[in-house]
Design an enzyme around this catalytic site. Structure first.
Site, PDB file in Angstrom:
ATOM      1  N   GLU A 222      -3.529   4.472  -2.381  1.00  0.00           N
ATOM      2  CA  GLU A 222      -3.944   4.093  -1.024  1.00  0.00           C
ATOM      3  C   GLU A 222      -5.424   4.396  -0.789  1.00  0.00           C
ATOM      4  OE1 GLU A 222      -2.180   6.274   2.389  1.00  0.00           O
ATOM      5  OE2 GLU A 222      -2.407   4.402   3.491  1.00  0.00           O
ATOM      6  N   GLU A 223      -5.839   5.550  -1.243  1.00  0.00           N
ATOM      7  CA  GLU A 223      -7.216   5.973  -0.981  1.00  0.00           C
ATOM      8  C   GLU A 223      -8.220   5.080  -1.703  1.00  0.00           C
ATOM      9  OE1 GLU A 223      -5.024   8.660  -2.070  1.00  0.00           O
ATOM     10  OE2 GLU A 223      -4.875   9.931  -0.278  1.00  0.00           O
TER      11      GLU A 223
ATOM     12  N   ASP B 132       0.884  -1.171   0.000  1.00  0.00           N
ATOM     13  CA  ASP B 132       0.000   0.000   0.000  1.00  0.00           C
ATOM     14  C   ASP B 132       0.916   1.213   0.000  1.00  0.00           C
ATOM     15  OD1 ASP B 132      -1.745   2.094   0.629  1.00  0.00           O
ATOM     16  OD2 ASP B 132      -2.057   1.443   2.691  1.00  0.00           O
TER      17      ASP B 132
END
Ligand code: NAG
Ligand code: NAG
Ligand code: NAG
Ligand code: NAG
Ligand code: NAG
Ligand code: NAG
Length: 516
Positions: free
Chosen positions: A282-283, A264
């Site tokens: 990541e989001e 990540d």
């Protein structure tokens, strides 16, 4: 157990709950409001986004929390009253919201059960607690408890007052809706769709597995039972051989199907802008696997010698696009198999690259920081003894290092190379060094078709054909970076290393002298 009682006491200041005669409870006014919501819109009259925002304001009021930003209420109204279809909104307020309120009412009971079940894993207690900086530790949560915590965040009921002092990231979902109103974008709408989809899924079929969240630390001090934060000489003298690296120009990390450590590309505050308006690697992960979001409840900011391993959350949504083109594209049924602890067999490694440091990334101290960060993410500290023994024998090859974990490689890509501004060629080599040193059997690297990495496969073959150790490749990386920093070369690492790469049509001659 006393220790689990301590864990409960340590986490309560961050929860909207109180402790009375050793029982965890909602404040009566909040409980009443939740009970009304749980009875359904016929009783509560909550049948629109506008009224839902008022219900949330009342709930917060009952807990004596400050008011939310006015744009947040407008965001709720605009999502449920305008962006969602009438049919869907009817189902949402008629069926889903009551069940979510019911789940939230059960949060105290779920916590009690959680602490009763908490045990020991690899010598660490598994109860919910803050996993504070510089302390390695693990928390095991059932997916049902995670769901209750996420409802709490969606209803914006986590107190924020104590979080700053503990460097805890944002957890309530208010900003998701605030930005929807203030700076409407289609991708923000679709992020929220993923979250809504998750709540619909858990209401129709509550998942019963477990997820673990681990803070991994490379201690900075001498420490006999753990591998410590390496210095440069550790890398330059490493005799470990390089592991296999496979480059793919297309494909996505999260679609990888066998058990592996999936990287990540994290922010030092886990989740990054997921609960604001961020929408990159990541989001997106946090939206399609919303259980990841719960890490923000108890995981403060990562330091340079720390990474976070999550085993693993379920993926609920499919999607297309990236950043502004991100779109929710329907349901996803996660087919990853389950381990003996009830966890899905994929591990996510959250590790934060240095952000926007420009040319300084070629300085030795920053190369070391990045390599150690990845090493922290990839190493298994429970094997520290075994690992140190191998080292003393000075006789290591990941190919020969075989045990039950021997099959678990690393799946990654252009870590820290987007808005963080990292050099992708350098970052590839750094991750390869770290994975090899952590005795991972392979790295699968998704280049996302990045131009600089077109020749990655050939470069890897060329490097492997020289039989370099981790130490040798590290020294070459340092040499290049030093020259790059001083302006003695403007070439990318790969072209500097293998001059014949310049001319794409030239086959790489394997007997070329190396560039050092
Ligand atoms: C760590 O251990 C080494 C060798 O055992 C010793 O020389 C050094 O002083 C120790 N460092 C610290 C910070 O304790
Ligand atoms: C070593 O580091 C770990 C993790 O930070 C810590 O829990 C442990 O107490 C340390 N042990 C020693 C002997 O310093
Ligand atoms: C979601 O995506 C996966 C992987 O790309 C695909 O196999 C699956 O069919 C999709 N699910 C649905 C419901 O379309
Ligand atoms: C999840 O963990 C609990 C103990 O914390 C255990 O009782 C339960 O069996 C686990 N669930 C699964 C699906 O393995
Ligand atoms: C080093 O590794 C080789 C091959 O695995 C093995 O035959 C040899 O005995 C090892 N040497 C030592 C000193 O452990
Ligand atoms: C690398 O190792 C292989 C196998 O041990 C050997 O055949 C080859 O000659 C070595 N190559 C170089 C450049 O040392």
């Amino acid at each position: 157990m006393d220790s689990t009682r301590n864990d409960l006491h340590s986490i309560l200041p961050f929860f909207p709950l109180i402790l009375r005669s050793s029982a965890v409870l909602w404040l009566p006014a909040a409980e009443e409001a939740l009970m009304l919501l749980s009875k359904g819109s016929i009783h509560s009259n909550i049948n629109s986004g506008k009224l839902f925002a008022i219900a949330i304001a009342d709930l917060r009021n009952s807990l004596e929390f400050p008011s939310l930003h006015p744009s947040t209420s407008l965001g709720f109204a605009s999502f449920f009253d305008h962006l969602m279809s009438k049919d869907e909104a009817g189902k949402w307020f008629g069926e889903i919201v009551p069940r979510l309120a019911d789940l939230l009412l059960r949060l105290p009971a779920l916590l009690e059960t959680h602490y009763q079940n908490a045990g020991i894993f690899n010598g660490m207690e598994t109860g919910l607690k803050l996993l504070e900086s510089q302390q390695s530790g693990i928390v095991f949560l059932s997916q049902e408890l995670i769901a209750a915590l996420l409802v709490c965040a969606f209803f914006c009921l986590f107190p924020t007052i104590n979080r700053g002092a503990k460097h805890l990231p944002r957890i309530n979902f208010d900003n998701l809706f605030m930005y929807l109103h203030e700076r409407y974008s289609v991708n923000q709408e679709h992020k929220i769709k993923c979250i809504i989809h998750y709540f619909e899924r858990i209401c129709s079929d509550m998942p019963m597995g477990n997820v673990s969240f681990e803070r991994k630390v490379l201690p900075l001090e001498n420490n006999t039972s753990n591998i410590v934060y390496p210095e440069t000489h550790f890398w330059s003298k490493s005799p470990v051989s390089l592991c296999h690296l496979e480059a793919h120009t297309s494909g996505l990390i999260e679609d990888h199907s066998t058990e592996a450590l999936e990287v990540d590309f994290a922010n030092k505050n886990i989740g990054g802008g997921a609960l604001k308006k961020g929408c990159v690697q990541e989001e997106i992960r946090f939206m399609i696997n919303p259980e990841l979001i719960v890490s923000s409840v108890f995981l403060p900011t990562m330091a340079d010698n720390e990474a976070i391993e999550i085993v693993v959350t379920e993926r609920y949504s499919n999607y297309t696009g990236y950043a502004s083109s991100f779109r929710f594209s329907g349901d996803n049924v996660d087919k990853k198999s389950i381990d003996e602890m009830g966890r899905r067999r994929t591990r996510k490694i959250a590790m934060d690259a240095l952000s926007r440091i420009g040319k300084k990334q070629y300085k030795l101290e920053y190369l070391l920081r990045e390599t150690n960060k990845a090493f922290c993410g990839f190493i298994d500290q429970t094997k520290a003894q075994q690992y140190q023994t191998l080292f003393e024998e000075n006789n290591i090859s990941s190919k020969e290092y075989s045990d039950s974990d021997g099959e678990i490689g690393v799946v990654t890509g252009n870590w820290g190379c987007g808005s963080f501004g990292g050099d992708p060629e350098v970052k590839t080599i750094i991750q390869w060094l770290a994975a090899s040193q952590a005795l991972r059997p392979f790295v699968i690297y998704y280049t996302f078709n990045l131009e600089g990495l077109q020749k990655l496969e050939r470069v890897v073959q060329w490097i492997l054909s020289r039989n370099w150790t981790v130490g040798e490749l590290w020294n070459i990386l340092v040499d290049y970076s030093t020259k790059r920093l001083k302006g003695e070369t403007k070439l990318g690492l790969f072209n500097w290393l293998i001059p014949s790469l310049h001319n794409d049509n030239n086959p790489i001659t394997l007997d070329m002298p190396c560039a050092t």
